[in-house]
Every structure is written in C-alpha cells, then in structure tokens.
Design a protein around this motif. Structure first.
Motif, PDB file in Angstrom:
ATOM      1  N   GLN A   7      32.145  28.297  36.716  1.00 12.02           N
ATOM      2  CA  GLN A   7      33.293  28.233  37.627  1.00 12.02           C
ATOM      3  C   GLN A   7      34.390  29.177  37.148  1.00 12.02           C
ATOM      4  OE1 GLN A   7      34.463  24.158  37.836  1.00 12.02           O
ATOM      5  NE2 GLN A   7      32.953  23.677  39.401  1.00 12.02           N
ATOM      6  N   LEU A   8      35.055  29.796  38.089  1.00 10.70           N
ATOM      7  CA  LEU A   8      36.151  30.701  37.757  1.00 10.70           C
ATOM      8  C   LEU A   8      37.420  29.904  37.501  1.00 10.70           C
ATOM      9  CD1 LEU A   8      35.617  33.494  40.416  1.00 10.70           C
ATOM     10  CD2 LEU A   8      35.109  33.598  37.985  1.00 10.70           C
ATOM     11  N   LYS A   9      38.233  30.420  36.613  1.00  8.98           N
ATOM     12  CA  LYS A   9      39.516  29.787  36.349  1.00  8.98           C
ATOM     13  C   LYS A   9      40.472  30.101  37.493  1.00  8.98           C
ATOM     14  CE  LYS A   9      38.801  29.908  31.484  1.00  8.98           C
ATOM     15  NZ  LYS A   9      39.320  29.347  30.335  1.00  8.98           N
ATOM     16  N   VAL A  10      41.566  29.373  37.537  1.00  7.68           N
ATOM     17  CA  VAL A  10      42.527  29.497  38.627  1.00  7.68           C
ATOM     18  C   VAL A  10      43.063  30.925  38.726  1.00  7.68           C
ATOM     19  CG1 VAL A  10      44.777  28.726  39.455  1.00  7.68           C
ATOM     20  CG2 VAL A  10      43.179  27.078  38.509  1.00  7.68           C
ATOM     21  N   HIS A  11      43.428  31.518  37.612  1.00 10.75           N
ATOM     22  CA  HIS A  11      43.996  32.868  37.668  1.00 10.75           C
ATOM     23  C   HIS A  11      42.954  33.903  38.087  1.00 10.75           C
ATOM     24  CE1 HIS A  11      42.786  32.267  33.445  1.00 10.75           C
ATOM     25  NE2 HIS A  11      42.462  33.545  33.470  1.00 10.75           N
ATOM     26  N   ASN A  12      41.681  33.664  37.751  1.00  5.45           N
ATOM     27  CA  ASN A  12      40.631  34.581  38.215  1.00  5.45           C
ATOM     28  C   ASN A  12      40.463  34.501  39.728  1.00  5.45           C
ATOM     29  OD1 ASN A  12      40.141  35.375  35.603  1.00  5.45           O
ATOM     30  ND2 ASN A  12      38.401  34.019  35.320  1.00  5.45           N
ATOM     31  N   ARG A  13      40.500  33.294  40.260  1.00  3.21           N
ATOM     32  CA  ARG A  13      40.402  33.137  41.715  1.00  3.21           C
ATOM     33  C   ARG A  13      41.607  33.759  42.416  1.00  3.21           C
ATOM     34  NH1 ARG A  13      38.569  27.585  40.446  1.00  3.21           N
ATOM     35  NH2 ARG A  13      40.684  26.953  40.926  1.00  3.21           N
ATOM     36  N   ALA A  14      42.793  33.606  41.809  1.00  2.43           N
ATOM     37  CA  ALA A  14      43.996  34.212  42.394  1.00  2.43           C
ATOM     38  C   ALA A  14      43.894  35.734  42.375  1.00  2.43           C
ATOM     39  CB  ALA A  14      45.237  33.756  41.633  1.00  2.43           C
ATOM     40  N   MET A  15      43.322  36.280  41.321  1.00  2.69           N
ATOM     41  CA  MET A  15      43.155  37.728  41.231  1.00  2.69           C
ATOM     42  C   MET A  15      42.211  38.233  42.322  1.00  2.69           C
ATOM     43  SD  MET A  15      41.922  40.067  38.008  1.00  2.69           S
ATOM     44  CE  MET A  15      43.187  39.402  36.958  1.00  2.69           C
ATOM     45  N   ILE A  16      41.124  37.525  42.528  1.00  6.47           N
ATOM     46  CA  ILE A  16      40.168  37.909  43.569  1.00  6.47           C
ATOM     47  C   ILE A  16      40.802  37.803  44.951  1.00  6.47           C
ATOM     48  CG2 ILE A  16      37.997  37.257  44.687  1.00  6.47           C
ATOM     49  CD1 ILE A  16      37.029  36.434  41.836  1.00  6.47           C
ATOM     50  N   ALA A  17      41.498  36.703  45.191  1.00  6.93           N
ATOM     51  CA  ALA A  17      42.140  36.514  46.498  1.00  6.93           C
ATOM     52  C   ALA A  17      43.217  37.575  46.734  1.00  6.93           C
ATOM     53  CB  ALA A  17      42.745  35.113  46.589  1.00  6.93           C
ATOM     54  N   GLY A  18      44.010  37.872  45.721  1.00  6.08           N
ATOM     55  CA  GLY A  18      45.043  38.895  45.854  1.00  6.08           C
ATOM     56  C   GLY A  18      44.457  40.265  46.127  1.00  6.08           C
ATOM     57  N   ALA A  19      43.367  40.586  45.442  1.00  3.57           N
ATOM     58  CA  ALA A  19      42.710  41.879  45.666  1.00  3.57           C
ATOM     59  C   ALA A  19      42.145  41.963  47.075  1.00  3.57           C
ATOM     60  CB  ALA A  19      41.611  42.098  44.633  1.00  3.57           C
ATOM     61  N   LEU A  20      41.570  40.874  47.556  1.00  2.67           N
ATOM     62  CA  LEU A  20      41.037  40.871  48.920  1.00  2.67           C
ATOM     63  C   LEU A  20      42.140  41.049  49.956  1.00  2.67           C
ATOM     64  CD1 LEU A  20      38.363  38.047  48.697  1.00  2.67           C
ATOM     65  CD2 LEU A  20      37.950  40.475  49.072  1.00  2.67           C
ATOM     66  N   VAL A  21      43.204  40.284  49.820  1.00  2.00           N
ATOM     67  CA  VAL A  21      44.301  40.375  50.788  1.00  2.00           C
ATOM     68  C   VAL A  21      44.966  41.751  50.721  1.00  2.00           C
ATOM     69  CG1 VAL A  21      46.581  39.458  51.380  1.00  2.00           C
ATOM     70  CG2 VAL A  21      44.703  37.902  50.859  1.00  2.00           C
ATOM     71  N   GLY A  22      45.252  42.221  49.516  1.00  2.00           N
ATOM     72  CA  GLY A  22      45.869  43.538  49.362  1.00  2.00           C
ATOM     73  C   GLY A  22      44.975  44.658  49.857  1.00  2.00           C
ATOM     74  N   GLY A  23      43.675  44.548  49.568  1.00  2.00           N
ATOM     75  CA  GLY A  23      42.731  45.567  50.018  1.00  2.00           C
ATOM     76  C   GLY A  23      42.583  45.598  51.529  1.00  2.00           C
ATOM     77  N   ILE A  24      42.550  44.434  52.137  1.00  2.00           N
ATOM     78  CA  ILE A  24      42.426  44.380  53.603  1.00  2.00           C
ATOM     79  C   ILE A  24      43.675  44.954  54.265  1.00  2.00           C
ATOM     80  CG2 ILE A  24      42.349  42.807  55.577  1.00  2.00           C
ATOM     81  CD1 ILE A  24      40.458  41.041  53.853  1.00  2.00           C
ATOM     82  N   ALA A  25      44.856  44.555  53.780  1.00  2.00           N
ATOM     83  CA  ALA A  25      46.101  45.070  54.363  1.00  2.00           C
ATOM     84  C   ALA A  25      46.198  46.587  54.196  1.00  2.00           C
ATOM     85  CB  ALA A  25      47.300  44.385  53.711  1.00  2.00           C
ATOM     86  N   SER A  26      45.885  47.062  53.022  1.00  2.00           N
ATOM     87  CA  SER A  26      45.923  48.498  52.779  1.00  2.00           C
ATOM     88  C   SER A  26      44.845  49.216  53.583  1.00  2.00           C
ATOM     89  CB  SER A  26      45.736  48.774  51.289  1.00  2.00           C
ATOM     90  OG  SER A  26      45.724  50.151  51.038  1.00  2.00           O
ATOM     91  N   GLY A  27      43.681  48.599  53.690  1.00  2.00           N
ATOM     92  CA  GLY A  27      42.588  49.201  54.453  1.00  2.00           C
ATOM     93  C   GLY A  27      42.935  49.400  55.908  1.00  2.00           C
ATOM     94  N   VAL A  28      43.576  48.408  56.502  1.00  2.00           N
ATOM     95  CA  VAL A  28      43.964  48.510  57.912  1.00  2.00           C
ATOM     96  C   VAL A  28      44.956  49.657  58.098  1.00  2.00           C
ATOM     97  CG1 VAL A  28      45.245  47.340  59.753  1.00  2.00           C
ATOM     98  CG2 VAL A  28      43.482  46.107  58.483  1.00  2.00           C
ATOM     99  N   GLU A  29      45.965  49.703  57.244  1.00  2.00           N
ATOM    100  CA  GLU A  29      46.986  50.746  57.364  1.00  2.00           C
ATOM    101  C   GLU A  29      46.403  52.137  57.118  1.00  2.00           C
ATOM    102  OE1 GLU A  29      50.303  52.614  58.238  1.00  2.00           O
ATOM    103  OE2 GLU A  29      50.094  50.454  58.432  1.00  2.00           O
TER     104      GLU A  29
END
Length: 103
Positions: A7-29
């Motif tokens: 299982q991933l730790k909380v900060h690892n999951r937050a890092m993955i989620a942040g990268a996904l959200v940031g990547g999607i937002a940047s990708g669209v733009e």
C-alpha cells in the motif's frame, strides 16, 4: 491475507494525485496551443511533464509535512499556508509560460 507492504503512504498518493491533476490541466492548455501551431508536440510534451512533476512534488511534500505535523495545530496551519503559497507560485509559473511570446 494482508498486503500492507504494497500500500502507498498518504504522501505518495497525494504526489500521484497532484501529478495527475497538474498534468491534465497543463495538457489541456498546452494541447490547445499546439493545435493552434504556437508550439511543437515536443515542446508540448516537455511542458506537460514539467508541470505534472511540479504539481506532484508540491502535493507530495505538502502531505508529507502535514502528516508529520498532525496534532500540532500551529505547524499544520503553517503547512497549509506554505502549500497555498507554493500552489500560487506554480499557477503563476504556468501563467508566465503562457504569456511568453516566441522570438
């Protein structure tokens, strides 16, 4: 059977989620800019990867510090404020890249 070791730790999951959200937002733009011919597909890819990495690092670091300071209200408040400042810096950085004109 327990699989706690995988299982991933909380900060690892937050890092993955942040990268996904940031990547999607940047990708669209950046996709819009690439479709308009303002930048190449290689430039688009590089910018999206950089923005996703920045967002992931900020999210993971913030969650790591918040998790470490749990139960300490002053430190938790400082973590929230520093995360907000880092998020604003990231947004300004992305906006700054949009305002740069090619030479």
């Amino acid at each position: 059977m327990s699989n706690n070791g995988t299982q991933l730790k909380v900060h690892n999951r937050a890092m993955i989620a942040g990268a996904l959200v940031g990547g999607i937002a940047s990708g669209v733009e950046n996709w819009k800019r690439q479709q308009q011919g303002e930048q190449s597909i290689q430039e688009t890819t590089c910018k999206v990867v950089k923005d996703a990495a920045k967002a992931g690092v900020v999210s993971g670091a913030a969650m790591y510090v918040a998790n470490a300071t749990a139960g300490r209200p002053v430190l938790t408040m400082l973590t929230v404020l520093s995360t907000a400042a880092a998020g604003l810096y990231l947004i300004d950085s992305i906006k700054g890249n949009k305002n740069e004109q090619p030479k």
